[in-house]
Write an enzyme that holds these catalytic residues in place. Structure first.
Site, PDB file in Angstrom:
ATOM      1  N   GLU A   1       0.990  -7.434   8.395  1.00 55.42           N
ATOM      2  CA  GLU A   1       1.357  -5.899   8.497  1.00 55.42           C
ATOM      3  C   GLU A   1       2.089  -5.398   7.269  1.00 55.42           C
ATOM      4  OE1 GLU A   1      -0.721  -3.553  10.603  1.00 55.42           O
ATOM      5  OE2 GLU A   1      -1.882  -5.703  10.256  1.00 55.42           O
TER       6      GLU A   1
ATOM      7  N   ASP B   1      -7.360   1.530 -26.740  1.00 60.76           N
ATOM      8  CA  ASP B   1      -7.116   1.742 -25.492  1.00 60.76           C
ATOM      9  C   ASP B   1      -6.080   2.793 -25.078  1.00 60.76           C
ATOM     10  OD1 ASP B   1      -9.219   0.131 -24.373  1.00 60.76           O
ATOM     11  OD2 ASP B   1      -7.703  -1.368 -23.903  1.00 60.76           O
TER      12      ASP B   1
ATOM     13  N   PRO C   1       0.778  -1.117  -0.011  1.00 64.53           N
ATOM     14  CA  PRO C   1      -0.055   0.180  -0.037  1.00 64.53           C
ATOM     15  C   PRO C   1       0.837   1.338   0.016  1.00 64.53           C
ATOM     16  CG  PRO C   1      -0.742  -1.465   1.805  1.00 64.53           C
ATOM     17  CD  PRO C   1       0.529  -2.164   1.318  1.00 64.53           C
TER      18      PRO C   1
ATOM     19  N   ARG D   1      -1.531  -7.937 -21.741  1.00 64.82           N
ATOM     20  CA  ARG D   1      -2.527  -7.198 -22.733  1.00 64.82           C
ATOM     21  C   ARG D   1      -1.780  -6.313 -23.590  1.00 64.82           C
ATOM     22  NH1 ARG D   1      -5.915  -3.992 -22.679  1.00 64.82           N
ATOM     23  NH2 ARG D   1      -7.483  -5.105 -23.349  1.00 64.82           N
TER      24      ARG D   1
HETATM   25  C1  9D3 Z   1      -4.720  -3.268   8.175  1.00 64.03           C
HETATM   26  C2  9D3 Z   1      -3.123  -3.201   8.121  1.00 64.03           C
HETATM   27  N1  9D3 Z   1      -2.957  -1.657   7.518  1.00 64.03           N
HETATM   28  C3  9D3 Z   1      -2.485  -0.746   8.950  1.00 64.03           C
HETATM   29  C4  9D3 Z   1      -2.868   0.409   8.594  1.00 64.03           C
HETATM   30  C5  9D3 Z   1      -1.745  -1.676   6.608  1.00 64.03           C
HETATM   31  C6  9D3 Z   1      -1.781  -2.539   5.496  1.00 64.03           C
HETATM   32  C7  9D3 Z   1      -0.889  -3.678   5.513  1.00 64.03           C
HETATM   33  C8  9D3 Z   1      -1.045  -4.642   4.510  1.00 64.03           C
HETATM   34  C9  9D3 Z   1      -2.843  -2.647   4.667  1.00 64.03           C
HETATM   35  C10 9D3 Z   1      -2.966  -3.596   3.697  1.00 64.03           C
HETATM   36  C11 9D3 Z   1      -2.041  -4.432   3.766  1.00 64.03           C
HETATM   37  C12 9D3 Z   1      -2.095  -5.641   2.757  1.00 64.03           C
HETATM   38  N2  9D3 Z   1      -2.297  -5.016   1.257  1.00 64.03           N
HETATM   39  C13 9D3 Z   1      -1.327  -5.218   0.056  1.00 64.03           C
HETATM   40  O1  9D3 Z   1      -0.311  -6.005   0.684  1.00 64.03           O
HETATM   41  C14 9D3 Z   1      -1.305  -4.312  -0.923  1.00 64.03           C
HETATM   42  C15 9D3 Z   1      -2.183  -3.298  -1.514  1.00 64.03           C
HETATM   43  C16 9D3 Z   1      -3.384  -3.055  -0.920  1.00 64.03           C
HETATM   44  O2  9D3 Z   1      -3.823  -3.154   0.236  1.00 64.03           O
HETATM   45  N3  9D3 Z   1      -4.113  -2.027  -1.609  1.00 64.03           N
HETATM   46  C17 9D3 Z   1      -3.498  -1.463  -2.968  1.00 64.03           C
HETATM   47  N4  9D3 Z   1      -2.488  -2.099  -3.455  1.00 64.03           N
HETATM   48  C18 9D3 Z   1      -1.758  -2.970  -2.688  1.00 64.03           C
HETATM   49  S1  9D3 Z   1      -0.330  -3.864  -3.101  1.00 64.03           S
HETATM   50  C19 9D3 Z   1      -0.225  -4.818  -1.888  1.00 64.03           C
END
Ligand code: 9D3
Length: 258
Positions: free
Chosen positions: A116, A169, A89, A154
């Site tokens: 996490e 696209d 994220p 793609r």
């Molecule tokens: C609930 C945990 N969060 C604490 C504030 C942090 C968190 C850690 C790990 C939130 C999501 C994740 C797992 N997500 C991914 O590994 C992830 C992801 C995503 O959640 N949204 C958009 N792209 C991606 S790429 C990897």
């Protein structure tokens, strides 16, 4: 193009590769996707991939050693990748521009996080890039890895049967699609617009461009700032801004904000 995916849920990734465009690309030999079980790169009896966070706090953190070993194993057996992408994220947003850039590479490794997050040293020592697929919370990087593979695949010539639709696209650059219709000519009391059945190709083209621009103006006005617009487009947009099309777009259920 070669992809390697490292995950604690290999079956989840394999399932997502088994259908559609990506599956066909693999069958045609245009794509080579290998999925690696992170636990195969552990050394303890319990195949441990996570541990408690230093400094305390909730949740678990992915240990760095199995991830580093998995990538080393990929280097040995599959060759040196041009990118080792951490899906997180905290990464920069994966966009179509990013997909186009990455489609020029020949070997990409995707590391899927869970829990996490990963030990920071994976980012520092192993990853070359960090990507997020958007601002919403998922449970891990597996679906993002599939999204990234799909969007890149793609763009590889031959993977999508209809090269014209891939061309379009990128061609209609930054403008939403026009409305599509097929038979029957009337459904649920709604008729297909006459112009599409008129056989006047120039009129059809103009109608499609105008509705595409109208929808973009209504739903994603920020896209128009970066869209490749010509003089005809700007003239159509002026027409749209003046005419009743604003209220017609209001009536489109996909537009309702409540
Ligand atoms: C609930 C945990 N969060 C604490 C504030 C942090 C968190 C850690 C790990 C939130 C999501 C994740 C797992 N997500 C991914 O590994 C992830 C992801 C995503 O959640 N949204 C958009 N792209 C991606 S790429 C990897």
């Amino acid at each position: 193009m070669k992809f390697d995916v490292v995950t604690i849920f290999p079956r989840m990734v394999i399932a997502g590769l088994a259908e559609g465009v990506v599956s066909r690309g693999i069958a045609r030999g245009l794509l080579d996707v290998a999925v690696h079980d992170l636990r195969d790169h552990t050394t303890d009896r319990h195949r441990t991939v996570d541990d408690v966070p230093y400094g305390g706090g909730p949740g678990m953190v992915m240990k760095p050693e199995p991830l580093a070993r998995a990538v080393e194993d990929i280097r040995t057996r599959r060759g040196n990748p041009e990118a080792v992408v951490l899906l997180t994220p905290q990464g920069r947003s994966f966009t179509q521009l990013e997909a186009v850039r990455m489609s020029r590479l020949s070997h990409v490794v995707l590391l899927c996080g869970r829990y996490e997050g990963m030990d920071e040293r994976v980012r520092e020592l192993v990853a070359t890039d960090e990507l997020s697929i958007g601002d919403y919370v998922l449970s891990g990087g597996e679906l993002p890895a599939l999204v990234v593979i799909d969007a890149i695949s793609r763009l590889i010539p031959g993977v999508v049967g209809d090269e014209q639709s891939v061309e379009q696209d990128s061609f209609s650059n930054g403008v939403l699609d026009y409305p599509h219709y097929t038979r029957p000519a009337e459904f649920g009391g709604v008729r297909v617009p006459d112009v599409l059945m008129s056989g006047h190709h120039a009129d059809v083209r103009r109608w499609r461009r105008k509705t595409a621009l109208a929808r973009t103006l209504e739903r994603r006005p920020e896209l128009l700032e970066r869209a490749a617009l010509d003089d005809d487009d700007r003239a159509l947009l002026d027409e749209i801004r003046q005419s009743t099309m604003g209220s017609a777009a209001q009536a489109d259920p996909a537009n309702r904000k409540e």
